[in-house]
Each structure stands twice: as C-alpha cells, then as structure tokens.
Design an enzyme around this catalytic site. Sequence first.
Site, PDB file in Angstrom:
ATOM      1  N   ARG A  57      30.280  53.711  54.029  1.00 35.33           N
ATOM      2  CA  ARG A  57      29.959  54.855  54.907  1.00 35.33           C
ATOM      3  C   ARG A  57      29.757  54.433  56.364  1.00 35.33           C
ATOM      4  NH1 ARG A  57      31.122  56.881  50.755  1.00 35.33           N
ATOM      5  NH2 ARG A  57      30.355  58.855  49.937  1.00 35.33           N
ATOM      6  N   SER A  93      25.946  64.337  50.990  1.00 37.70           N
ATOM      7  CA  SER A  93      24.820  63.411  50.806  1.00 37.70           C
ATOM      8  C   SER A  93      24.083  63.258  52.121  1.00 37.70           C
ATOM      9  CB  SER A  93      25.317  62.033  50.384  1.00 37.70           C
ATOM     10  OG  SER A  93      26.003  62.100  49.174  1.00 37.70           O
ATOM     11  N   GLU A 100      22.734  59.338  56.082  1.00 41.40           N
ATOM     12  CA  GLU A 100      24.176  59.156  56.205  1.00 41.40           C
ATOM     13  C   GLU A 100      24.693  60.121  57.275  1.00 41.40           C
ATOM     14  OE1 GLU A 100      27.730  60.850  54.691  1.00 41.40           O
ATOM     15  OE2 GLU A 100      27.134  59.989  52.769  1.00 41.40           O
TER      16      GLU A 100
HETATM   17  N1  EPU Z   1      21.786  60.612  40.062  1.00 39.96           N
HETATM   18  C1  EPU Z   1      20.560  61.066  39.610  1.00 39.96           C
HETATM   19  N2  EPU Z   1      20.076  62.231  40.115  1.00 39.96           N
HETATM   20  C2  EPU Z   1      20.746  62.966  41.024  1.00 39.96           C
HETATM   21  C3  EPU Z   1      21.991  62.487  41.508  1.00 39.96           C
HETATM   22  C4  EPU Z   1      22.487  61.310  41.007  1.00 39.96           C
HETATM   23  O1  EPU Z   1      19.919  60.427  38.780  1.00 39.96           O
HETATM   24  O2  EPU Z   1      20.221  64.014  41.409  1.00 39.96           O
HETATM   25  C5  EPU Z   1      22.341  59.356  39.475  1.00 39.96           C
HETATM   26  C6  EPU Z   1      23.015  59.641  38.145  1.00 39.96           C
HETATM   27  O3  EPU Z   1      22.807  58.549  37.296  1.00 39.96           O
HETATM   28  C7  EPU Z   1      24.482  59.708  38.529  1.00 39.96           C
HETATM   29  C8  EPU Z   1      24.555  58.657  39.622  1.00 39.96           C
HETATM   30  O4  EPU Z   1      23.304  58.791  40.313  1.00 39.96           O
HETATM   31  O5  EPU Z   1      25.318  59.387  37.446  1.00 39.96           O
HETATM   32  C9  EPU Z   1      25.712  58.843  40.577  1.00 39.96           C
HETATM   33  O6  EPU Z   1      25.714  60.186  41.051  1.00 39.96           O
HETATM   34  P1  EPU Z   1      27.010  60.794  41.786  1.00 39.96           P
HETATM   35  O7  EPU Z   1      28.238  60.457  40.998  1.00 39.96           O
HETATM   36  O8  EPU Z   1      26.739  62.205  42.074  1.00 39.96           O
HETATM   37  O9  EPU Z   1      27.105  59.900  43.082  1.00 39.96           O
HETATM   38  P2  EPU Z   1      26.087  59.581  44.286  1.00 39.96           P
HETATM   39  O10 EPU Z   1      25.954  58.101  44.374  1.00 39.96           O
HETATM   40  O11 EPU Z   1      24.840  60.370  44.165  1.00 39.96           O
HETATM   41  C10 EPU Z   1      28.064  59.307  45.951  1.00 39.96           C
HETATM   42  C11 EPU Z   1      28.434  59.754  47.335  1.00 39.96           C
HETATM   43  C12 EPU Z   1      28.963  61.181  47.324  1.00 39.96           C
HETATM   44  C13 EPU Z   1      30.152  61.252  46.368  1.00 39.96           C
HETATM   45  C14 EPU Z   1      29.707  60.786  44.984  1.00 39.96           C
HETATM   46  C15 EPU Z   1      30.821  60.742  43.981  1.00 39.96           C
HETATM   47  C16 EPU Z   1      26.978  58.526  48.839  1.00 39.96           C
HETATM   48  C17 EPU Z   1      25.817  58.580  49.767  1.00 39.96           C
HETATM   49  N3  EPU Z   1      27.294  59.665  48.219  1.00 39.96           N
HETATM   50  O12 EPU Z   1      26.945  60.098  45.525  1.00 39.96           O
HETATM   51  O13 EPU Z   1      29.448  61.473  48.614  1.00 39.96           O
HETATM   52  O14 EPU Z   1      30.687  62.552  46.282  1.00 39.96           O
HETATM   53  O15 EPU Z   1      29.168  59.437  45.090  1.00 39.96           O
HETATM   54  O16 EPU Z   1      31.619  59.645  44.245  1.00 39.96           O
HETATM   55  O17 EPU Z   1      27.600  57.476  48.703  1.00 39.96           O
HETATM   56  C18 EPU Z   1      28.856  62.312  50.743  1.00 39.96           C
HETATM   57  O18 EPU Z   1      29.049  61.184  51.175  1.00 39.96           O
HETATM   58  O19 EPU Z   1      28.502  63.261  51.486  1.00 39.96           O
HETATM   59  C19 EPU Z   1      29.001  62.553  49.318  1.00 39.96           C
HETATM   60  C20 EPU Z   1      28.738  63.735  48.750  1.00 39.96           C
END
Ligand code: EPU
Length: 341
Positions: free
Chosen positions: A166, A240, A336
């Site tokens: 990012r 995010s 972010e």
């Molecule tokens: N999780 C939780 N609670 C939550 C959300 C997530 O426990 O409320 C845990 C779960 O175990 C889940 C894991 O985190 O399986 C991963 O969650 P998710 O796949 O939603 O990914 P993220 O790491 O929360 C990142 C990016 C998103 C992107 C998703 C999918 C960042 C800061 N965010 O989120 O990007 O869509 O992966 O690849 O890296 C953005 O940058 O604006 C954004 C939305």
Amino acid sequence: MLCIERHYSLKPFNTFGLDIFADYYTEINQVEDLTTLRRMDVFRHEKRVFIGGGSNVLFLNDFFEGLVIRIVTKGIQIVKEDENDVIVEVASGENWADFVTEMVRRGYGGLENLSLIPGSVGAAPIQNIGAYGAEIKDCFQLLQAIDLKTGSHVFFDAVTSDFGYRTSFFKTLGFGRFVITSVQFKLSKHPKIKPDYGSLKQELDQLGIQHPGISDVSEAVCRIRQSKLPDYTQLGNAGSFFKNPIIHRLLYEDLVREFPDIVAYRDGSETMKVSAGWLIEKAGWKGKRIGNVGMHDKQALILVNYGNATGTELYNYAMQVQYDIKKMFGVLLEPEVNIIH
Ligand code: EPU
C-alpha cells in the site's frame, strides 16, 4: 479551457460523502492543462491537493483552504501487442473498476483480482492497490508523470516506482512532486490465474468452478466485495481505513500466547503481517457506532459515515480505535487513507 471554480462542493468527489467545500477547484481534462495550471498564481500560491476518484482521502475540515485539482483525463490504448501479451496505456482519469471490467471483457488477464476497487487509474499506483492475492505492481509496466517542480514529463518503471505494501515512491520520497498522467500495464492473453486467496478460493468453490478463467475470478471477487464491503454510494467509506500492521516476530509470539486465534501471515523472515480487521474486531470496535460514524459490521477495517458525519468526527473515532489497539496489543495501526488537513 481550464476553469477555476470558487467555493466548490466536494461532496460528489469524496467517497466518505462528506459535505465539504474547496476554496478553489479545477478539473484536468487533458495533460496540457497541467502545464497551463502550473503557471497560474492560484497554483503557485495556494495549498493544493490532487484527487482522482476521491476514494482514499479524508478531508479533516469542512472547508479546504486551497486548490483541489481533479484529474479526469480519459483514454485506453494498446501500445504494443504480440501473441502472448498486450501493453495497455490508460489515462489517469479513467475509472479503475471500469477499466478492469473492460480488460476482462477483452480477455486480457492480470487485473481480474482487482475488480470493483473504487478510484481512478492514476491513483492506483500511488498506494499500489491490492486485493485477493494481487497487487497493481504485478502487471505494472510504466507510468508517465509530470514533475510539478520543473514541468517536465517523466517516466517511472516498477523499480523507480518503489512499490511496497500500500505504498510507493509517490507516497514517500516523491510525495507532492509528481502528478501521474497515465499508466501502462502488461496483460496476458494466456493468463495465469491467481485463485488462492482464502475467501476467493471459497467463493469459487461455492460457485462450483474448478478451473476458473479471468471472468470467473472477476465475478467471484465482485461477489465477495458486494457481500462484505459497503457500497460508498449507500454508506460513505474509503475502503480499509488502516493498513494491516507489520510487526516483529517476537511481538507476534507474545500475542499468540495471549490470543491464540490471532490472524497473521508471514511477511519477512523476522516480521508478520497481522489482520487489522481481526485486532479491531477483538477489541470490540466492529459494528460499534458512535454518533454518525463506526467500523463496519461486516468488515471491521472499514470506517463508515452513517450520514452527516464530519471529517473530524471520522478522524477522532479512528484515533480512538488506534489508541485502544495500541493499548490492548502494543501494535500501532497506521491509516491507509490519506488525511488532508
Ligand atoms: N478479519 C477479521 N475481522 C474482520 C475482518 C477481517 O477477523 O472484521 C480477519 C479474518 O480472519 C479474515 C482476514 O482477516 O479472513 C482477512 O480479511 P479480508 O480478506 O477481508 O482482508 P483484509 O486484510 O481485512 C485486505 C485489504 C483490502 C482487500 C482485502 C481482500 C488492506 C489494508 N486491506 O483486507 O483492501 O480488499 O484484503 O484482499 O490491506 C483497501 O485497501 O481499501 C481494501 C479494502
């Protein structure tokens, strides 16, 4: 013709949906407009900020005392093509999600995991947008920018863009100096599918697709996003709000002892990337609403405006979350989203 507006509403141009105004506002329809703008007093003397889709910015104040410049240049063209690959050049003002849809439609692979991400093409490399196991840097070829200091056209490849999680050169050492005017991607006519990200794999399984093509991946990504992430036209947000923090292995080992269900991935030999969504949820902030703002009830990383929030309200809420996470886990969450003062 370059037109400078006064006291201009930015409500349609920030996905938090904040009811804010810019003292000065202009739109760039063609790259040459930037050359004209650079010479104008308003550009030289006023505080300024460039925006694309307005999907990764939080304006703190109701009134931005300066010049807001929105890049709306359009155009998609093929620069080079052979039987395997195609190099596509896109103007900064194109909508990212529409561009990805168009590439998937043409059968050019590489960007399908990044379907439906809000924002503009020119903003995408700045924070090396990523989702569902892919990042823009994977298909990035080259970008063109204008050096605002000298007015010259400059090129950056993947190395000089210095992409990270990012982040890029344009968010760090090059911050404020360059404005990206177009981006080139190298896309494949025989794409290698990336279906392995946890929730993507699950979605493809649920759809009964064993050998997905790029349109299957794109569709699955759209379905996940639509089910988990709030639509900013209904509920203001900027995706995010925080980055997933990268912490030292030793801190991670301490945390696992106390919180065995913590979600984290190896990032380097000595570092782990922790799920900020998990930290926020564990600390009790998921779905917790204070006044007009809250962390989303389906994805704890998304800060939402339930309506009529101010930038300061959103920011103060985020800082309370940040404070709590630091206190509870010893981990600093960094925004972010770009905070604009
Ligand atoms: N999780 C939780 N609670 C939550 C959300 C997530 O426990 O409320 C845990 C779960 O175990 C889940 C894991 O985190 O399986 C991963 O969650 P998710 O796949 O939603 O990914 P993220 O790491 O929360 C990142 C990016 C998103 C992107 C998703 C999918 C960042 C800061 N965010 O989120 O990007 O869509 O992966 O690849 O890296 C953005 O940058 O604006 C954004 C939305």
